[in-house]
Design a protein around this motif. Structure first.
Motif, PDB file in Angstrom:
ATOM      1  N   UNK A 167      -6.478  -3.040   3.797  1.00 14.04           N
ATOM      2  CA  UNK A 167      -5.137  -2.470   3.948  1.00 14.04           C
ATOM      3  C   UNK A 167      -5.213  -1.021   4.412  1.00 14.04           C
ATOM      4  N   UNK A 168      -6.144  -0.255   3.839  1.00 17.92           N
ATOM      5  CA  UNK A 168      -6.278   1.143   4.224  1.00 17.92           C
ATOM      6  C   UNK A 168      -6.707   1.257   5.686  1.00 17.92           C
ATOM      7  N   UNK A 169      -7.709   0.458   6.083  1.00 22.01           N
ATOM      8  CA  UNK A 169      -8.172   0.510   7.475  1.00 22.01           C
ATOM      9  C   UNK A 169      -7.110   0.029   8.458  1.00 22.01           C
ATOM     10  N   UNK A 170      -6.314  -0.957   8.055  1.00 22.23           N
ATOM     11  CA  UNK A 170      -5.282  -1.513   8.937  1.00 22.23           C
ATOM     12  C   UNK A 170      -4.022  -0.650   8.972  1.00 22.23           C
ATOM     13  N   UNK A 171      -3.888   0.275   8.038  1.00 21.19           N
ATOM     14  CA  UNK A 171      -2.709   1.140   8.023  1.00 21.19           C
ATOM     15  C   UNK A 171      -1.539   0.540   7.269  1.00 21.19           C
ATOM     16  N   UNK A 172      -1.764  -0.446   6.451  1.00 20.74           N
ATOM     17  CA  UNK A 172      -0.685  -1.038   5.671  1.00 20.74           C
ATOM     18  C   UNK A 172      -1.040  -2.445   5.236  1.00 20.74           C
ATOM     19  N   UNK A 200       0.823  -1.198   0.000  1.00 22.53           N
ATOM     20  CA  UNK A 200       0.000   0.000   0.000  1.00 22.53           C
ATOM     21  C   UNK A 200       0.865   1.259   0.000  1.00 22.53           C
ATOM     22  N   UNK A 201       1.933   1.250   0.781  1.00 24.75           N
ATOM     23  CA  UNK A 201       2.830   2.396   0.817  1.00 24.75           C
ATOM     24  C   UNK A 201       3.505   2.644  -0.517  1.00 24.75           C
ATOM     25  N   UNK A 202       3.864   1.564  -1.196  1.00 22.00           N
ATOM     26  CA  UNK A 202       4.507   1.703  -2.504  1.00 22.00           C
ATOM     27  C   UNK A 202       3.569   2.345  -3.509  1.00 22.00           C
ATOM     28  N   UNK A 203       2.334   1.902  -3.522  1.00 21.26           N
ATOM     29  CA  UNK A 203       1.362   2.446  -4.474  1.00 21.26           C
ATOM     30  C   UNK A 203       0.995   3.873  -4.108  1.00 21.26           C
ATOM     31  N   UNK A 204       0.778   4.148  -2.824  1.00 24.56           N
ATOM     32  CA  UNK A 204       0.411   5.512  -2.435  1.00 24.56           C
ATOM     33  C   UNK A 204       1.559   6.488  -2.657  1.00 24.56           C
ATOM     34  N   UNK A 205       2.792   6.063  -2.413  1.00 29.49           N
ATOM     35  CA  UNK A 205       3.946   6.930  -2.709  1.00 29.49           C
ATOM     36  C   UNK A 205       3.984   7.291  -4.185  1.00 29.49           C
ATOM     37  N   UNK A 206       3.752   6.314  -5.046  1.00 34.35           N
ATOM     38  CA  UNK A 206       3.799   6.544  -6.487  1.00 34.35           C
ATOM     39  C   UNK A 206       2.660   7.449  -6.948  1.00 34.35           C
ATOM     40  N   UNK A 207       1.445   7.153  -6.496  1.00 33.57           N
ATOM     41  CA  UNK A 207       0.273   7.895  -6.965  1.00 33.57           C
ATOM     42  C   UNK A 207       0.191   9.284  -6.340  1.00 33.57           C
ATOM     43  N   UNK A 208       0.384   9.384  -5.046  1.00 32.84           N
ATOM     44  CA  UNK A 208       0.163  10.657  -4.357  1.00 32.84           C
ATOM     45  C   UNK A 208       1.370  11.581  -4.362  1.00 32.84           C
ATOM     46  N   UNK A 209       2.566  11.017  -4.300  1.00 30.00           N
ATOM     47  CA  UNK A 209       3.756  11.855  -4.186  1.00 30.00           C
ATOM     48  C   UNK A 209       4.684  11.779  -5.379  1.00 30.00           C
ATOM     49  N   UNK A 210       4.403  10.879  -6.300  1.00 27.36           N
ATOM     50  CA  UNK A 210       5.248  10.762  -7.482  1.00 27.36           C
ATOM     51  C   UNK A 210       6.605  10.136  -7.212  1.00 27.36           C
ATOM     52  N   UNK A 211       6.766   9.510  -6.054  1.00 28.74           N
ATOM     53  CA  UNK A 211       8.030   8.855  -5.719  1.00 28.74           C
ATOM     54  C   UNK A 211       7.917   7.364  -6.008  1.00 28.74           C
ATOM     55  N   UNK A 261       0.404  -3.438  19.415  1.00 26.81           N
ATOM     56  CA  UNK A 261      -0.778  -4.200  19.804  1.00 26.81           C
ATOM     57  C   UNK A 261      -1.891  -4.053  18.767  1.00 26.81           C
ATOM     58  N   UNK A 262      -2.013  -2.885  18.146  1.00 30.55           N
ATOM     59  CA  UNK A 262      -3.006  -2.703  17.086  1.00 30.55           C
ATOM     60  C   UNK A 262      -2.722  -3.684  15.946  1.00 30.55           C
ATOM     61  N   UNK A 263      -1.462  -3.793  15.563  1.00 32.92           N
ATOM     62  CA  UNK A 263      -1.106  -4.706  14.482  1.00 32.92           C
ATOM     63  C   UNK A 263      -1.302  -6.158  14.880  1.00 32.92           C
ATOM     64  N   UNK A 264      -1.118  -6.465  16.161  1.00 31.11           N
ATOM     65  CA  UNK A 264      -1.383  -7.825  16.625  1.00 31.11           C
ATOM     66  C   UNK A 264      -2.861  -8.161  16.454  1.00 31.11           C
ATOM     67  N   UNK A 265      -3.731  -7.217  16.786  1.00 36.32           N
ATOM     68  CA  UNK A 265      -5.163  -7.434  16.595  1.00 36.32           C
ATOM     69  C   UNK A 265      -5.496  -7.577  15.113  1.00 36.32           C
ATOM     70  N   UNK A 266      -4.921  -6.718  14.273  1.00 38.67           N
ATOM     71  CA  UNK A 266      -5.131  -6.807  12.824  1.00 38.67           C
ATOM     72  C   UNK A 266      -4.654  -8.165  12.311  1.00 38.67           C
ATOM     73  N   UNK A 267      -3.502  -8.610  12.767  1.00 41.04           N
ATOM     74  CA  UNK A 267      -2.926  -9.890  12.357  1.00 41.04           C
ATOM     75  C   UNK A 267      -3.851 -11.050  12.739  1.00 41.04           C
TER      76      UNK A 267
END
Length: 159
Positions: free
Chosen positions: A99-104, A33-44, A118-124
């Motif tokens: 992915x968006x709701x989980x933050x990645x 998700x970070x890779x796609x958002x970096x490309x689309x939103x920031x052009x990186x 702990x948030x990621x543990x719950x998501x996992x």
């Protein structure tokens, strides 16, 4: 090492590969998700290139293992002569929103679990329970219905 049981060798190699992946993902912020958002939103494109490189390494690695006779890719569930277009669309949308709701993405979640989130543990845990429920549990009947309605048999098409 030839006298070691296969399950021990596989477990040790998996643990070592997981440690290398985890350390690399932590240092580089590897995330789909970070890779796609970096490309689309920031052009990186840095993380996107790393993501494409990971895909290329996986493809080359699986083909090398197949050519060496270590793995029989012909037995893979991904080589079935069918296209589940409806399931792919619905599953892709659900996975993307998740992915968006989980933050990645899932790999980022696993790295965060290893970092003590702990948030990621719950998501996992939710990801694992829902995945199992979709494969064999309460969500299996709807998934099977979607597959029955939205799958095209490409073997019969004789392309």
């Amino acid at each position: 090492m030839a006298d070691l049981p296969v399950h021990l060798v596989v477990a040790t190699a998996g643990f070592a590969a997981g440690m290398v992946f985890g350390a690399t993902a932590e240092r580089t912020n590897f995330c789909t998700m970070g890779a796609i958002s970096d490309l689309v939103l920031m052009g990186r494109a840095n993380r996107f290139r790393a993501w494409v490189l990971a895909i290329a390494v996986a493809i080359l690695g699986s083909q090398a293992l197949h050519l060496a006779g270590v793995v029989d890719l012909g037995k893979s569930i991904y080589l079935t002569p069918s296209l589940g277009w409806l399931g792919a669309i619905l599953g892709g949308l659900l996975f993307g929103f998740g992915m968006v709701f989980a933050g990645g993405c899932a790999s980022r979640t696993v790295v965060r679990v290893g970092s003590g989130s702990l948030k990621s543990l719950l998501v996992f845990l939710v990801m694992g329970v829902v995945g199992y429920a979709t494969l064999r549990g309460i969500l299996y009947p709807p998934r099977a219905g979607i597959e029955a309605v939205g799958t095209v048999d490409l073997g019969a098409a004789r392309l």
